[in-house]
Design a protein around this motif. Sequence first.
Motif, PDB file in Angstrom:
ATOM      1  N   PRO A 164       0.820  -1.217   0.000  1.00  0.00           N
ATOM      2  CA  PRO A 164       0.000   0.000   0.000  1.00  0.00           C
ATOM      3  C   PRO A 164       0.854   1.266   0.000  1.00  0.00           C
ATOM      4  O   PRO A 164       1.786   1.398   0.809  1.00  0.00           O
ATOM      5  N   GLY A 165       0.568   2.149  -0.950  1.00  0.00           N
ATOM      6  CA  GLY A 165       1.276   3.413  -1.029  1.00  0.00           C
ATOM      7  C   GLY A 165       2.608   3.364  -1.738  1.00  0.00           C
ATOM      8  O   GLY A 165       3.274   4.397  -1.895  1.00  0.00           O
ATOM      9  N   ALA A 166       3.031   2.176  -2.184  1.00  0.00           N
ATOM     10  CA  ALA A 166       4.354   2.041  -2.815  1.00  0.00           C
ATOM     11  C   ALA A 166       4.342   2.413  -4.286  1.00  0.00           C
ATOM     12  O   ALA A 166       5.399   2.538  -4.904  1.00  0.00           O
ATOM     13  N   GLY A 167       3.150   2.583  -4.862  1.00  0.00           N
ATOM     14  CA  GLY A 167       3.069   2.841  -6.291  1.00  0.00           C
ATOM     15  C   GLY A 167       3.077   1.551  -7.085  1.00  0.00           C
ATOM     16  O   GLY A 167       3.251   0.451  -6.542  1.00  0.00           O
ATOM     17  N   HIS A 168       2.910   1.690  -8.381  1.00  0.00           N
ATOM     18  CA  HIS A 168       2.773   0.529  -9.260  1.00  0.00           C
ATOM     19  C   HIS A 168       4.097   0.182  -9.931  1.00  0.00           C
ATOM     20  O   HIS A 168       4.953   1.043 -10.148  1.00  0.00           O
ATOM     21  N   LEU A 169       4.234  -1.088 -10.280  1.00  0.00           N
ATOM     22  CA  LEU A 169       5.425  -1.595 -10.963  1.00  0.00           C
ATOM     23  C   LEU A 169       5.129  -1.780 -12.447  1.00  0.00           C
ATOM     24  O   LEU A 169       4.081  -2.312 -12.820  1.00  0.00           O
ATOM     25  N   CYS A 170       6.053  -1.333 -13.278  1.00  0.00           N
ATOM     26  CA  CYS A 170       5.981  -1.574 -14.720  1.00  0.00           C
ATOM     27  C   CYS A 170       7.265  -2.287 -15.125  1.00  0.00           C
ATOM     28  O   CYS A 170       8.361  -1.876 -14.708  1.00  0.00           O
ATOM     29  N   HIS A 171       7.128  -3.357 -15.896  1.00  0.00           N
ATOM     30  CA  HIS A 171       8.327  -4.125 -16.250  1.00  0.00           C
ATOM     31  C   HIS A 171       8.141  -4.840 -17.580  1.00  0.00           C
ATOM     32  O   HIS A 171       7.027  -4.973 -18.091  1.00  0.00           O
ATOM     33  N   THR A 172       9.242  -5.300 -18.117  1.00  0.00           N
ATOM     34  CA  THR A 172       9.218  -6.086 -19.356  1.00  0.00           C
ATOM     35  C   THR A 172       9.279  -7.576 -19.028  1.00  0.00           C
ATOM     36  O   THR A 172       9.691  -7.982 -17.941  1.00  0.00           O
ATOM     37  N   LEU A 173       8.901  -8.377 -20.002  1.00  0.00           N
ATOM     38  CA  LEU A 173       9.129  -9.825 -20.006  1.00  0.00           C
ATOM     39  C   LEU A 173       9.651 -10.194 -21.390  1.00  0.00           C
ATOM     40  O   LEU A 173       9.128  -9.711 -22.398  1.00  0.00           O
ATOM     41  N   ALA A 184      12.691  -2.833 -15.218  1.00  0.00           N
ATOM     42  CA  ALA A 184      11.608  -2.588 -14.267  1.00  0.00           C
ATOM     43  C   ALA A 184      11.744  -1.195 -13.681  1.00  0.00           C
ATOM     44  O   ALA A 184      12.861  -0.706 -13.448  1.00  0.00           O
ATOM     45  N   ILE A 185      10.605  -0.567 -13.457  1.00  0.00           N
ATOM     46  CA  ILE A 185      10.571   0.712 -12.752  1.00  0.00           C
ATOM     47  C   ILE A 185       9.365   0.696 -11.828  1.00  0.00           C
ATOM     48  O   ILE A 185       8.265   0.273 -12.217  1.00  0.00           O
ATOM     49  N   ALA A 186       9.562   1.103 -10.580  1.00  0.00           N
ATOM     50  CA  ALA A 186       8.520   1.031  -9.553  1.00  0.00           C
ATOM     51  C   ALA A 186       8.116   2.434  -9.117  1.00  0.00           C
ATOM     52  O   ALA A 186       8.658   3.443  -9.569  1.00  0.00           O
ATOM     53  N   GLY A 187       7.121   2.476  -8.220  1.00  0.00           N
ATOM     54  CA  GLY A 187       6.696   3.733  -7.643  1.00  0.00           C
ATOM     55  C   GLY A 187       5.881   4.607  -8.571  1.00  0.00           C
ATOM     56  O   GLY A 187       5.868   5.832  -8.421  1.00  0.00           O
ATOM     57  N   LEU A 188       5.162   4.009  -9.498  1.00  0.00           N
ATOM     58  CA  LEU A 188       4.430   4.762 -10.513  1.00  0.00           C
ATOM     59  C   LEU A 188       2.965   4.960 -10.125  1.00  0.00           C
ATOM     60  O   LEU A 188       2.370   4.133  -9.425  1.00  0.00           O
ATOM     61  N   GLU A 189       2.387   6.023 -10.616  1.00  0.00           N
ATOM     62  CA  GLU A 189       0.950   6.227 -10.533  1.00  0.00           C
ATOM     63  C   GLU A 189       0.305   5.624 -11.781  1.00  0.00           C
ATOM     64  O   GLU A 189       0.965   5.402 -12.800  1.00  0.00           O
ATOM     65  N   ARG A 190      -0.998   5.374 -11.707  1.00  0.00           N
ATOM     66  CA  ARG A 190      -1.689   4.754 -12.839  1.00  0.00           C
ATOM     67  C   ARG A 190      -1.536   5.570 -14.124  1.00  0.00           C
ATOM     68  O   ARG A 190      -1.418   5.013 -15.208  1.00  0.00           O
TER      69      ARG A 190
END
Length: 255
Positions: A164-173, A184-190
């Motif tokens: 909770p509150g950490a933001g969203h993760l976006c990554h490749t596969l 990968a990059i974390a801490g993102l808003e929608r």
Amino acid sequence: MIADLPIPWPRPRYVSAGPARVAYLALLPEAGELAQKGHPLFEGFEITARYRGEDPEWFDGWVNPKGTFGSLLLRTPGIDMVALTTCKAAVVLSGEFAEPKDLGYIQRAFRIMQLLAKAGAVAVCDVESMVWWPRSDIEELGADWDFDVSDHVRVVFESAEREPGAGHLCHTLGMAKFGRPDLAIAGLEREHAEAAGEMLLNLATALAQGDQFETGDVVEPDGFPPLRCEELGDDTGSPDSTFGNRSLWLVPEEA
């Protein structure tokens, strides 16, 4: 008759950074023998057939809609669902390439998948990126097919925060097929989803073309603050595996 080998897609900035690995799976009503296995098209690949009747649990792991791969399969546009129910066999194509100075091995893999499509394959899975290709799309790939990293890499924006509150993760596969870590990059808003996905694909293109980023390197993608690279080891087999590969995390330099 097997066509001539494709002209390999180049990697003009290639830096050696470990072997590349690929794995593709084709679902067929029946598995037949591929002719001319000694042809250079097949060099470096291992080809195995698996049958639903001999190992139903393994087979269902690919097609069961309650599973990860099966749910992705059923959501893939263009899949012939009626033909899919007739599939009793799977052909797995895999290989590891020590010094992939070009991407010809990926092109050859898809040529082999086209042979399987002509033999009745209903769908093909790029296992590393967890992307399904319908038979029609495989058959339509021509000799003039140009390289686009989005054909070979999947970008995932996780809809739920891991904490909770950490933001969203976006990554490749799928970057393992280039011998490179996933990004990968974390801490993102929608609202960052589209921009982050585009940024990761741009960096993935550079890696696919041979670039190498290491821990401590700083990248400055458009629209983002300077990002420091931090590489983590291969998480294959770990209970919380995300990538099945090494990963390169992009962290704001001031963090």
